[in-house]
Scaffold this motif. Structure first.
Motif: not given
Ligand code: HEC
Ligand code: HEC
Length: 359
Positions: A119-148
């Protein structure tokens, strides 16, 4: 970049997505590709939706086609300036920044935890606000394999807190916040208000519980900072000083005259009604933008099924100038057990300029 208008996704055949087959729908939701082959901007969080299961896509498709009323009205066209108007450019962006893999559960974990992760990774898309964004405005990580992943960020000058492990919050604190917009630590504000109001309050208790269990399972990276270790003594010291009322600083005086009636001399507010400022997450965030925003504009809790009453706070933009707001915010951030950095009148000016006078 400019204004991106969201499109009509009601099942109207002309103005909306009525002509979409289930496959077209899946391509738009999971890959950001429209029926005419053009690319959507990632303002639509398809990078997060990539992992939605076929079953859930099917359920969503049936709902959109059968359960939503068609609206025969075209949404305004998005027209960004060059080079952002070149939608084909998104092709490169997608190759660089999206992940073409289905959702991967953790093998060792319980079904509940994996439900939360999904739910968090997909439908809830929590990362779209709670994960920092990089230079291309992309989310720096899309799942918990990365500590960002879910390590917090900033949105329109508003601090977005990290969700990793949430050391100070119990599972119940998290579910309470998500279903009612308030708990003992915080009262929902900023972009999260709409998330609670339009989405989370309608989720089942099982799903909210799964989300909380999943968030608690993530390793937290930074221990709580900006708080004094001797919370009880520090709180008493400030509240005694405010009560005596001698030689108050400008910030303390402004607090007594404008805020104390609701948030109290000990800054602890009243549980479930007036949120705590003493130890409040938004008060202590490194970025003071959210706190300044609330002082200027005021705030209102959403009305939810489990907590229907709307609690409001007036805005002080017309009553306090930038220097006064800076003095007040600096006191709030450093009084009681709080130990966060001071706010300058420049910080306040920046937020004041960004306020939409129409709202
Ligand atoms: C009439 C009562 C009232 C007054 C006066 C008042 N507040 Fe509030 N305040 C509230 C309520 C209710 C909320 C919760 C609203 C929400 O977050 O949606 C709130 C929320 C806040 C928050 C956000 C807390 C969180 O956890 O999200 C901050 C910060 C805050 N107030 C600071 C202040 C300051 C500083 C003053 C004085 C300038 C002040 N308030 C005056 C009632 C009041
Ligand atoms: C549209 C952007 C957005 C999305 C999507 C979003 N959040 Fe938030 N979230 C925020 C903001 C902004 C705040 C800070 C609110 C405040 O300052 O009062 C926040 C705060 C929170 C908090 C309070 C944390 C704290 O320490 O105070 C929790 C818990 C939370 N979000 C969980 C979630 C979960 C779970 C999801 C996905 C299901 C989610 N959020 C999706 C923007 C978002």
């Amino acid at each position: 970049m400019g204004v991106i208008y969201s499109t009509n996704i009601s099942p109207d055949p002309k103005a909306g997505i009525g002509m979409y087959s289930e496959k077209d729908f899946a391509e738009a939701v999971r890959k950001g590709i429209r029926r005419d082959g053009k690319h959507l901007y990632p303002a639509m969080p398809y990078p997060d939706y990539r992992g939605i299961t076929d079953d859930d896509i099917h359920t969503l498709y049936v709902y959109f086609m059968k359960g939503v009323k068609p609206v025969p009205e075209k949404a305004p066209e998005t027209s960004l300036s060059f080079p952002f108007n070149q939608r084909w450019g998104m092709w490169f962006w997608n190759i660089a920044f999206t992940d073409d893999k289905p959702f991967a559960p953790q093998n060792q974990a319980s079904t509940v935890l994996n439900r939360g992760k999904y739910l968090v990774e997909t439908l809830g898309h929590c990362g779209s606000c709670h994960t920092p964004r990089g230079i291309g405005m992309q989310e720096k990580a899309l799942n918990d394999s990365d500590s960002k992943y879910l390590s917090g960020g900033e949105l329109n000058n508003w601090p977005v807190p990290p969700l990793r492990g949430m050391p100070a919050w119990s599972v119940k604190d998290i579910t309470e916040y998500l279903s009612t917009g308030r708990n003992d630590f915080a009262s929902v504000g900023g972009e999260m208000t709409g998330v609670v109001e339009h989405s989370m309050q309608h989720m089942s208790d099982e799903d909210l519980n799964a989300i909380a269990i999943y968030l608690k399972s993530l390793p937290a990276d930074t221990p709580e900072s900006n708080r004094r270790p001797d919370a009880v003594a520090a709180t008493r010291q400030t509240s005694d000083f405010l009560t005596k009322g001698h030689n108050l600083s400008e910030g303390q005086m402004l607090y007594m005259n404008n805020c104390e009636a609701c948030h109290w001399t000990d800054g602890n507010g009243a549980k479930g009604i007036f949120p705590r400022l003493n130890g409040g997450d938004i008060v202590l965030a490194d970025n003071p933008g959210g706190l300044i925003n609330i002082i200027l504009k005021g705030a209102e809790t959403p009305s939810t099924i489990n907590a229907p009453s709307v609690m409001g706070m007036p805005g002080f933009a017309s009553r306090l100038n930038n220097e006064q707001v800076a003095a007040l915010a600096s006191f709030v951030r450093s009084g009681w057990a709080n130990n966060a950095s001071a706010v300058s009148d420049k910080d306040v000016a920046k937020v004041r300029e960004s306020l939409d006078p129409a709202k």
